[in-house]
Design an enzyme around this catalytic site. Structure first.
Site, PDB file in Angstrom:
ATOM      1  N   LYS A   1       0.829  -1.214   0.000  1.00  0.00           N
ATOM      2  CA  LYS A   1       0.000   0.000   0.000  1.00  0.00           C
ATOM      3  C   LYS A   1       0.867   1.269   0.000  1.00  0.00           C
ATOM      4  O   LYS A   1       0.364   2.373  -0.205  1.00  0.00           O
ATOM      5  CB  LYS A   1      -0.920   0.013   1.227  1.00  0.00           C
ATOM      6  CG  LYS A   1      -2.032  -1.024   1.200  1.00  0.00           C
ATOM      7  CD  LYS A   1      -3.031  -0.794   2.331  1.00  0.00           C
ATOM      8  CE  LYS A   1      -4.159  -1.804   2.303  1.00  0.00           C
ATOM      9  NZ  LYS A   1      -3.810  -3.081   2.928  1.00  0.00           N
TER      10      LYS A   1
ATOM     11  N   GLY B   1      -4.927 -15.019   6.923  1.00  0.00           N
ATOM     12  CA  GLY B   1      -5.027 -15.379   8.338  1.00  0.00           C
ATOM     13  C   GLY B   1      -4.433 -14.386   9.307  1.00  0.00           C
ATOM     14  O   GLY B   1      -4.452 -14.610  10.507  1.00  0.00           O
TER      15      GLY B   1
ATOM     16  N   THR C   1     -15.324  -3.172  -1.006  1.00  0.00           N
ATOM     17  CA  THR C   1     -15.199  -1.715  -1.143  1.00  0.00           C
ATOM     18  C   THR C   1     -15.446  -1.252  -2.578  1.00  0.00           C
ATOM     19  O   THR C   1     -16.134  -0.273  -2.825  1.00  0.00           O
ATOM     20  CB  THR C   1     -13.785  -1.253  -0.713  1.00  0.00           C
ATOM     21  OG1 THR C   1     -13.472  -1.864   0.540  1.00  0.00           O
ATOM     22  CG2 THR C   1     -13.727   0.258  -0.565  1.00  0.00           C
TER      23      THR C   1
END
Length: 240
Positions: A120, A162, A184
């Site tokens: 990101k 996980g 989203t």
């Protein structure tokens, strides 16, 4: 105490280190990972430190007391919607906190410093990604500092199956509750890997690095979150 930090401790323990310092601000996860490690590897000295990376005095005291050779920095806020609502927390924890750990690692001449980052941080579109990118730049600048012998490196990867806060457990819970399963945006794609795989590659990067590198993990092909949500719904016996 987090999913990456705790798995790193498990994997490092297999290489028979003299000791591991477990630095964590959440009391229960710290207690649990310490108990687990002591049971599995009783010959290794574990030192649990209940603390916050924003606490300069505690950081300095911890480094002075234990003199770590290697630091794996995986402490960060990472929930995008939460940080969009409270952006200053991302700045404090992910940027200022990281800069404090970097500084004390250099001061106490740590040999290797590995910063766990995220995909990101690439052309960030939210405060979480932006805060991690700023932290990356601070790490990257260390190679130009005079009198600093520490080798600083960065490892970037995507979603971890996980892990705490991963989208898959959220989808499973939404399916159990009868829906809706929330995505989203229909075109959002993410890379995925397992926790042990991610930690193995973090350790490998820590050994390979000479300082100043950004290691990008090969995570295969990106998966559309929309497709994954639909697959999970079908695997649970329903139709999306």
């Amino acid at each position: 105490g987090g999913s990456i930090g705790s798995e790193l401790c498990r994997q490092i323990s297999r290489f028979d280190p003299e000791s591991i310092v477990l630095f964590e601000r959440a009391e229960s996860p710290l207690y649990e990972i310490e108990l687990e490690l002591k049971r599995l590897y009783p010959e290794i000295a574990y030192h649990p430190v209940l603390g916050d990376i924003l606490d300069d005095d505690l950081l300095r005291h911890t480094f002075k007391q234990f003199r770590p050779q290697a630091v794996f920095h995986a402490a960060a806020y990472k929930h995008v919607p939460m940080l969009e609502m409270q952006p200053w927390r991302a700045v404090e924890n992910n940027i200022i906190g990281t800069s404090k750990v970097i500084a004390v690692a250099g001061e106490f001449m740590v040999e290797r410093f590995v910063f766990v980052s995220t995909d990101k941080a690439v052309r960030p579109t939210n405060i979480m990604g932006t805060s991690k990118r700023v932290a990356e730049l601070i790490v990257h600048c260390q190679k130009n500092q005079l009198n600093v012998t520490t080798k600083y490196m960065i490892v970037r990867f995507g979603n971890v199956f996980g892990s705490v806060g991963s989208v898959i457990p959220l989808f499973k819970k939404q399916i159990e509750q009868g829906g809706p399963v929330t995505v989203t945006h229909p075109e959002v794609t993410r890379y995925f890997m397992t926790i042990p795989e991610a930690c193995q590659l973090i350790l490998q990067a820590g050994v390979m690095g000479n300082g100043g590198e950004i290691f990008l993990l090969d995570m295969g092909i990106a998966i559309k979150i929309d497709d994954m949500a639909r697959d999970l719904i079908r695997l649970s016996g329903f139709e999306p």
